[in-house]
Design a protein around this motif. Structure first.
Motif, short mmCIF file in Angstrom:
data_model
loop_
_atom_site.label_atom_id
_atom_site.label_comp_id
_atom_site.label_asym_id
_atom_site.label_seq_id
_atom_site.Cartn_x
_atom_site.Cartn_y
_atom_site.Cartn_z
N LEU A 93 -45.85 43.81 10.16
CA LEU A 93 -44.99 43.57 9.00
C LEU A 93 -44.96 42.09 8.64
O LEU A 93 -45.07 41.73 7.47
N ARG A 94 -44.85 41.23 9.64
CA ARG A 94 -44.78 39.80 9.35
C ARG A 94 -46.04 39.30 8.65
O ARG A 94 -45.97 38.56 7.68
N VAL A 95 -47.21 39.72 9.13
CA VAL A 95 -48.43 39.23 8.50
C VAL A 95 -48.64 39.89 7.13
O VAL A 95 -49.18 39.28 6.23
N ALA A 96 -48.20 41.14 6.99
CA ALA A 96 -48.36 41.82 5.69
C ALA A 96 -47.55 41.14 4.60
O ALA A 96 -47.93 41.16 3.43
N LEU A 97 -46.45 40.51 4.97
CA LEU A 97 -45.60 39.84 3.98
C LEU A 97 -46.11 38.45 3.61
O LEU A 97 -45.62 37.85 2.66
N ASP A 98 -47.08 37.94 4.33
CA ASP A 98 -47.59 36.60 4.07
C ASP A 98 -48.71 36.66 3.03
O ASP A 98 -49.69 37.38 3.21
N GLU A 99 -48.56 35.92 1.96
CA GLU A 99 -49.52 35.95 0.85
C GLU A 99 -50.93 35.52 1.25
O GLU A 99 -51.91 35.97 0.66
N ALA A 100 -51.05 34.68 2.26
CA ALA A 100 -52.37 34.20 2.68
C ALA A 100 -53.18 35.29 3.37
O ALA A 100 -54.40 35.22 3.42
N VAL A 101 -52.51 36.31 3.89
CA VAL A 101 -53.21 37.39 4.59
C VAL A 101 -53.69 38.39 3.54
O VAL A 101 -52.90 39.03 2.86
N GLN A 102 -55.00 38.50 3.41
CA GLN A 102 -55.59 39.42 2.44
C GLN A 102 -55.77 40.81 3.00
O GLN A 102 -55.65 41.80 2.29
N GLN A 103 -56.11 40.90 4.29
CA GLN A 103 -56.32 42.19 4.93
C GLN A 103 -55.83 42.12 6.37
O GLN A 103 -55.93 41.06 7.00
N CYS A 104 -55.30 43.23 6.87
CA CYS A 104 -54.83 43.32 8.25
C CYS A 104 -55.23 44.68 8.80
O CYS A 104 -54.93 45.70 8.18
N TYR A 105 -55.90 44.66 9.94
CA TYR A 105 -56.34 45.89 10.58
C TYR A 105 -55.84 45.91 12.02
O TYR A 105 -56.03 44.93 12.75
N ARG A 106 -55.23 47.02 12.44
CA ARG A 106 -54.93 47.23 13.85
C ARG A 106 -56.19 47.84 14.43
O ARG A 106 -56.69 48.85 13.92
N VAL A 107 -56.74 47.23 15.49
CA VAL A 107 -58.04 47.65 16.01
C VAL A 107 -58.00 47.93 17.50
O VAL A 107 -57.06 47.53 18.19
N SER A 108 -59.05 48.59 17.97
CA SER A 108 -59.20 48.89 19.38
C SER A 108 -60.67 49.20 19.62
O SER A 108 -61.31 49.78 18.75
N PRO A 109 -61.27 48.89 20.72
CA PRO A 109 -60.74 48.07 21.80
C PRO A 109 -60.88 46.59 21.48
O PRO A 109 -61.40 46.23 20.42
N GLY A 110 -60.45 45.75 22.39
CA GLY A 110 -60.55 44.30 22.18
C GLY A 110 -59.24 43.74 21.68
O GLY A 110 -58.19 44.02 22.25
N PRO A 111 -59.28 42.98 20.59
CA PRO A 111 -58.03 42.41 20.08
C PRO A 111 -57.15 43.52 19.51
O PRO A 111 -57.60 44.65 19.32
N ASP A 112 -55.90 43.19 19.27
CA ASP A 112 -54.97 44.17 18.69
C ASP A 112 -55.08 44.22 17.17
O ASP A 112 -54.87 45.26 16.56
N PHE A 113 -55.40 43.07 16.56
CA PHE A 113 -55.48 42.98 15.10
C PHE A 113 -56.67 42.14 14.69
O PHE A 113 -57.06 41.20 15.38
N CYS A 114 -57.23 42.45 13.52
CA CYS A 114 -58.18 41.59 12.84
C CYS A 114 -57.61 41.33 11.45
O CYS A 114 -57.22 42.27 10.75
N LEU A 115 -57.54 40.07 11.09
CA LEU A 115 -57.01 39.67 9.79
C LEU A 115 -58.09 38.96 8.99
O LEU A 115 -58.95 38.28 9.55
N VAL A 116 -58.00 39.10 7.69
CA VAL A 116 -58.79 38.28 6.77
C VAL A 116 -57.77 37.45 6.02
O VAL A 116 -56.85 38.01 5.40
N VAL A 117 -57.89 36.13 6.13
CA VAL A 117 -56.91 35.24 5.49
C VAL A 117 -57.61 34.23 4.60
O VAL A 117 -58.79 33.94 4.78
N PHE A 118 -56.85 33.71 3.64
CA PHE A 118 -57.36 32.66 2.76
C PHE A 118 -56.40 31.48 2.81
O PHE A 118 -55.19 31.65 2.74
N ALA A 119 -56.96 30.28 2.94
CA ALA A 119 -56.18 29.04 2.88
C ALA A 119 -56.92 28.08 1.97
O ALA A 119 -58.16 28.11 1.89
N HIS A 120 -56.20 27.23 1.28
CA HIS A 120 -56.84 26.29 0.35
C HIS A 120 -57.64 25.21 1.07
O HIS A 120 -58.64 24.71 0.54
#
Length: 168
Positions: A93-120
């Motif tokens: 929820l916290r990352v979904a509310l952040d405008e810089a986060v374009q995509q959020c995936y809960r994944v398995s195995p390995g890390p818990d999440f993969c994010l695609v983010v944009f920063a200026h």
């Protein structure tokens, strides 16, 4: 969310809207070989059923970069210390509310999440990292990969059966 039966006309509509959602109802109806009123009614039904979440404009990152600078796109792996449902949902929820986060995936195995983010720029990325990762005691590991070039971007969900692609 309502479960609906999809026929070949619905599948053609979904496919065609992914190719070009800016088509007029009349043009869309012609492409899928139905009347304009039928087309409008079916698209409305697909929206109400949640199969069409929203219609957006896809911007040209390269052309926009000429105006605003290239910015940074990062693909980030996040591993949490504790993965109970409550903590996973809170992070999500916290990352979904952040405008810089374009995509959020809960994944398995390995890390818990993969994010695609944009920063200026890099200071913008560091602020994002502080805001979303460093300040969260449950974030155990962050691994960021910075994009050098976007080779492909296609927000397209394959519609079965596979339909011939119509030129945009």
């Amino acid at each position: 969310m309502e479960q609906i039966d999809l026929d070949s006309t619905d599948l053609r509509l979904l496919h065609q809207l992914q190719v070009d959602a800016s088509l007029s109802n009349l043009a869309l109806a012609e492409l899928v070989h139905v009347s304009a009123p039928t087309c409008l009614r079916r698209v409305k039904r697909l929206v109400e059923a949640g199969l069409i979440e929203r219609q957006v404009a896809i911007l040209s990152a390269d052309r926009l970069a000429v105006q605003q600078g290239h910015g940074l796109t990062a693909i980030i792996e996040i591993t949490l210390d504790r993965q109970d449902e409550e903590r996973l949902a809170a992070f999500e929820l916290r990352v979904a509310l952040d405008e810089a986060v374009q995509q959020c995936y809960r994944v398995s195995p390995g890390p818990d999440f993969c994010l695609v983010v944009f920063a200026h720029d890099m200071p913008g990325y560091l602020a994002l990292a502080q805001r979303l990762f460093t300040s969260d005691a449950n974030v155990r590991n962050v691994k960021a990969f910075f994009s050098l070039k976007r080779s492909k971007f296609a927000p397209f969900v394959p519609v079965l059966p596979v339909l011939p692609v119509s030129p945009p």
